[in-house]
Motif scaffolding. Structure first.
Motif, PDB file in Angstrom:
ATOM      1  N   PHE A 184     100.417  61.513  82.707  1.00 51.13           N
ATOM      2  CA  PHE A 184     100.595  62.659  81.811  1.00 51.13           C
ATOM      3  C   PHE A 184     101.842  62.515  80.947  1.00 51.13           C
ATOM      4  N   LEU A 192     101.813  62.293  71.441  1.00 49.91           N
ATOM      5  CA  LEU A 192     101.676  63.615  70.815  1.00 49.91           C
ATOM      6  C   LEU A 192     102.932  64.028  70.046  1.00 49.91           C
ATOM      7  N   LEU A 227      90.907  53.007  84.394  1.00 51.94           N
ATOM      8  CA  LEU A 227      92.194  53.597  84.010  1.00 51.94           C
ATOM      9  C   LEU A 227      92.796  52.855  82.825  1.00 51.94           C
ATOM     10  N   LEU A 228      92.721  51.529  82.853  1.00 54.39           N
ATOM     11  CA  LEU A 228      93.260  50.745  81.744  1.00 54.39           C
ATOM     12  C   LEU A 228      92.481  51.035  80.454  1.00 54.39           C
ATOM     13  N   THR A 241      93.430  54.330  79.036  1.00 51.65           N
ATOM     14  CA  THR A 241      94.739  54.252  78.370  1.00 51.65           C
ATOM     15  C   THR A 241      94.552  53.720  76.960  1.00 51.65           C
ATOM     16  N   GLY A 298      93.110  56.339  74.690  1.00 52.43           N
ATOM     17  CA  GLY A 298      94.127  57.307  74.268  1.00 52.43           C
ATOM     18  C   GLY A 298      94.956  56.773  73.114  1.00 52.43           C
ATOM     19  N   VAL A 299      95.310  55.501  73.186  1.00 55.49           N
ATOM     20  CA  VAL A 299      96.091  54.877  72.111  1.00 55.49           C
ATOM     21  C   VAL A 299      95.260  54.829  70.829  1.00 55.49           C
ATOM     22  N   HIS A 324      95.266  58.121  69.181  1.00 54.47           N
ATOM     23  CA  HIS A 324      96.566  58.308  68.521  1.00 54.47           C
ATOM     24  C   HIS A 324      96.606  57.578  67.176  1.00 54.47           C
ATOM     25  N   ARG A 358      93.807  66.032  68.405  1.00 56.42           N
ATOM     26  CA  ARG A 358      94.567  64.994  69.112  1.00 56.42           C
ATOM     27  C   ARG A 358      94.981  65.476  70.496  1.00 56.42           C
ATOM     28  N   ILE A 359      95.487  66.701  70.578  1.00 51.78           N
ATOM     29  CA  ILE A 359      95.929  67.250  71.869  1.00 51.78           C
ATOM     30  C   ILE A 359      94.757  67.308  72.851  1.00 51.78           C
ATOM     31  N   ILE A 401      93.542  63.614  73.779  1.00 53.63           N
ATOM     32  CA  ILE A 401      94.493  62.800  74.546  1.00 53.63           C
ATOM     33  C   ILE A 401      94.754  63.418  75.920  1.00 53.63           C
ATOM     34  N   LEU A 402      94.944  64.730  75.966  1.00 51.04           N
ATOM     35  CA  LEU A 402      95.173  65.359  77.273  1.00 51.04           C
ATOM     36  C   LEU A 402      93.892  65.362  78.111  1.00 51.04           C
ATOM     37  N   ALA A 451      93.816  61.981  79.636  1.00 51.70           N
ATOM     38  CA  ALA A 451      94.819  61.927  80.713  1.00 51.70           C
ATOM     39  C   ALA A 451      94.319  62.656  81.959  1.00 51.70           C
ATOM     40  N   THR A 452      93.626  63.766  81.749  1.00 51.89           N
ATOM     41  CA  THR A 452      93.090  64.529  82.888  1.00 51.89           C
ATOM     42  C   THR A 452      92.031  63.724  83.628  1.00 51.89           C
ATOM     43  N   GLN A 511      91.862  60.448  83.723  1.00 54.07           N
ATOM     44  CA  GLN A 511      92.596  59.400  84.432  1.00 54.07           C
ATOM     45  C   GLN A 511      93.215  59.946  85.717  1.00 54.07           C
TER      46      GLN A 511
END
Lengths: 198, 106
Positions: free
Chosen positions: A190, A198, B24-25, B28, B31-32, B35, B44-45, B48-49, B52-53, B55
């Motif tokens: 996180f 962000l 997981l990789l 990641t 997510g990049v 971005h 984006r929020i 990306i979040l 992450a959740t 993961q």
């Protein structure tokens, strides 16, 4: 009879051996700690509005990704060290936990390098609210990594003597250390997007 | 026979862990990519979040064995989460109801 009971066999009321219940209770407190940090970040950012910088404009994305890969890999090697013990392979345990320790040191080195870059650009915790929360959250996280390094280092070194006398209890110890390590990785999962993306 | 069965079980377990590790990789990387594509801030929020959740869920369920753990641990975590949410609600209430004559400064 064991001096300390339920180090291997589960208690009848909880269904868990003591250390496992203990580590989860500890992690519950850690959830409160990091939850407090993340919610502080949210409130500070929402309150600052447009004045809050995009993390990507300050952070080095490459180093962040590198650290993420290192930490996820270390979680994997930590698991492999535990499964090696379950398979009665002590040499495998030493190898995988040794690799975990090396990856941990690599993470901390990258983190120190990142901090030095910040200081080189005169970015300190006192520079802005963003830098303050960045250094606080990543700093506390790094301290947790350091704590894990010390415990895992002990388990790899003098602590591994327990394998000869009580292999089951030692395997459980590695499982517990692994649960802590995965939690530290989870926090970074996180922290990385919040600070870098962000 | 029992030793062989146990060894096969452990190998199967390890294969599962490797699959989660690769996932997981990959997440990641995803997510990049999100971005880099630079969508609107809200999108984006959420993306990306959200990644992450996912993961974190994979890590918690499989690496930390939560998916096969005793219910007591799930209860401990649920109570912790509710406690945390309660504190955030109290804080939100305080922020929306400042002491007369004062303002919140960030």
């Amino acid at each position: 009879m064991d001096a300390i009971p339920y180090t291997v066999h589960p208690r009848q009321d909880t269904g868990l051996y003591n250390a496992k219940l203990g580590i989860w209770l500890f992690l519950a407190s850690e959830v409160m700690l990091f939850g407090g940090f993340f919610s502080s970040y949210i409130f500070l950012r929402v309150g600052a509005g447009d004045a809050w910088p995009m993390g990507s404009s300050i952070q080095n994305l490459g180093l962040g990704v590198l650290n993420t890969v290192i930490l996820i890999a270390s979680s994997m090697t930590m698991l492999l060290s535990w499964t090696s013990l379950k398979a009665n392979n002590f040499a495998g345990f030493k190898k995988w936990l040794g690799i975990t320790l090396l990856l941990t040191v690599a993470f901390l080195c990258v983190k120190m390098f990142e901090y030095s870059l910040k200081f080189g650009h005169h970015l300190y915790p006192s520079t802005s609210t963003y830098m303050a929360i960045y250094f606080t959250m990543t700093g506390v996280h790094a301290l947790h990594i350091l704590g894990g390094l010390i415990v895992n280092g002990y388990m790899w070194g003098p602590g591994s003597k327990m394998w000869k006398d009580n292999p089951e209890q030692f395997t459980n110890r590695i499982e517990i250390a692994g649960i802590y390590w995965h939690f530290v990785d989870l926090v970074w999962i996180f922290l990385f997007p919040v600070m870098y993306l962000l | 026979m029992t030793t062989t069965t146990a060894a096969v079980d452990i190998q199967k377990e390890v294969r599962g862990y490797v699959l989660i590790f690769v996932s997981l990789l990959a997440l990641t990387g995803l997510g990049v990519i999100v971005h880099i594509l630079n969508p609107s801030f809200l999108v984006r929020i959420v993306l990306i979040l959200g990644i992450a959740t996912i993961q974190a869920t994979l890590s918690a369920c499989y690496f930390m064995h939560l998916i096969s753990e005793k219910k007591l641990i799930n209860w401990i975590l649920l109570i912790t989460f509710l406690n945390f949410v309660g504190m955030v609600i109290i804080l939100l209430g305080a922020m929306s109801n400042p002491i007369h004559g004062t303002t919140h400064v960030t």
